[in-house]
Design an enzyme around this catalytic site. Sequence first.
Site, PDB file in Angstrom:
ATOM      1  N   GLU A   1       0.811  -1.226   0.000  1.00  0.00           N
ATOM      2  CA  GLU A   1       0.000   0.000   0.000  1.00  0.00           C
ATOM      3  C   GLU A   1       0.837   1.265   0.000  1.00  0.00           C
ATOM      4  O   GLU A   1       1.734   1.444   0.833  1.00  0.00           O
ATOM      5  CB  GLU A   1      -0.938   0.008   1.216  1.00  0.00           C
ATOM      6  CG  GLU A   1      -1.876   1.205   1.249  1.00  0.00           C
ATOM      7  CD  GLU A   1      -3.001   1.077   2.243  1.00  0.00           C
ATOM      8  OE1 GLU A   1      -3.714   2.066   2.475  1.00  0.00           O
ATOM      9  OE2 GLU A   1      -3.180  -0.025   2.819  1.00  0.00           O
TER      10      GLU A   1
ATOM     11  N   LYS B   1      -8.620  -1.355   1.111  1.00  0.00           N
ATOM     12  CA  LYS B   1      -9.644  -1.788   2.061  1.00  0.00           C
ATOM     13  C   LYS B   1     -10.509  -2.826   1.363  1.00  0.00           C
ATOM     14  O   LYS B   1     -11.030  -2.587   0.276  1.00  0.00           O
ATOM     15  CB  LYS B   1     -10.542  -0.620   2.487  1.00  0.00           C
ATOM     16  CG  LYS B   1     -10.201   0.031   3.800  1.00  0.00           C
ATOM     17  CD  LYS B   1     -10.313  -0.898   4.954  1.00  0.00           C
ATOM     18  CE  LYS B   1      -9.750  -0.277   6.217  1.00  0.00           C
ATOM     19  NZ  LYS B   1      -8.632  -1.040   6.751  1.00  0.00           N
TER      20      LYS B   1
END
Length: 399
Positions: free
Chosen positions: A210, A226
Site C-alpha cells: 500500500e 480496504k
Amino acid sequence: MSQLRPYGVEALPRPPVDVPGVPVACRNVLVERDRCEWTVTDGGDPAELIETFLAGHGIDLSDVARPARHDPYGACGAAVFVSAAAGAVMAGGAPGAPTPVPALPDVAVVVYGHDPHAAAAARTPTVPSRWRLGDWRESWTPRRHADAVQAVRAAIGRGDVYQVNVVGHAAADYRGDPGPVLSRLAALPGARYGGTLRGDGWAVGCASPETLIELRAARLLTRPIKGTRPATAAGRRDLLASAKERAEHIMIVDLERNDLARVARTGSVRVDELFAVRRWCDLWQAESTVSAQPADGLGLADLLRALCPGGSVTGAPKLAALDHIGALEPVGRGASMGALGWVAPGHVDLGLTIRTAAADADRLHVWAGGGITIDSDPAAEVAEAAAKAAPVRALLAAG
C-alpha cells in the site's frame, strides 16, 4: 524544541541497501552518511524535524511543487520511517498504547550517498547464522479481539465514528540474525514496498502493498487498500459483490480525498481508480488511487501531517478513530501502520507499513487487523487479521 539524535556511521562492510523505494541502480553503491532518531517522549514536532534534518543534507523538500535541484555531489536520498504513534502525534491525536518494541524509534531518517567502493564491500561473503524462532504469543485472545470489534460497532451505533481499524500484535523469541530473515519479506507477491531498515538494537522488515504517499511528476498519489478475500475465483467475485466491503472502502477513499485536499491545489483532487482488485500473497484486496496537484509552497512536514497516520489503518473521522484505537488495543502498533520508504530531491515514496515485522534484541513482532464497520462480523474480522498475518509469520519462521 527537542533535537533528533545523530548516530555515527559504521566502517564495517554492509549488505546492499534494500529500503523500500530505493533506486535499484544505487543499492550496491550506497553508504550511510548520517542518521537521526526520535521518540514520542522527546516532544516537539516530528514532521518539522524530519524536513529540517533532510534539508541539512541537501534534500530540500520545503516546496514539493517546485522543480527539484539535484546536487551531483550531494546525498542520493534518505530512508524515512514514521511509526503509527509518531503519525498520530503529527495529526494532533494521542499516540495510543505503549509500544511493545521500545528499542524501535518512532522516527528514523537515514541519509545515503554514493561510494563506488561500496559495491565490493557489499559482496563480502558473510556466514549465515543459525536461525530459530519460538512460538508466537498474542497480545490478546480471539475473544478480546472480537470484543473490540463489538465495541467499535457500538461506537458507530452511537454516532462516535463511521469506521475504526482494529489491530492485534504477536511476538516470538528468536535466536540468530533477524536481518536476513526480515529481508525475505520483500519477496512476498505484491510487496510493492518490500525491504528493510536497521538501527542500533532494532530492525524493520516490510512486505506492504500500500502506498501512503508518492510524489511523482509534480503530482501526489495515495493508494488506500480496504477489502479482503481469499485469492480464489470465488473470493474475487465475493469481494466485487460485497456491499459491506465497498462501503468500507469508499469511506476511506473519501477520507484520503479530504486529507489530500488539505495540501492540494484547489480543485485538483481526483479519484483515478476506484475499487480495483489486486493480489497480495494468497489474498485479493481492493485498492483505489487518489491524486492531487500539490499546493504552492507545500513542504514535506505539512504533507506528513496531512496523511499520517494513513486513513486505511485508522478510520473515520481520523482523530475520533485514534481515540478508540488507544482505548481498545492492548499494546501499541510499533513499526506497523506507519510509513517507510525513500525520499530524494523532488521525490517522495512512502509505503504504509502493513504486513510489517520488527525485531528488537530478542523478539520478533508482527501486527495485523482490519477496518470495522457497523456490518462487521467479529469472528470474520478475527479470521481476516489471522489471514493477513499468516504469510509474514510463515516466512519469518522458515529456517
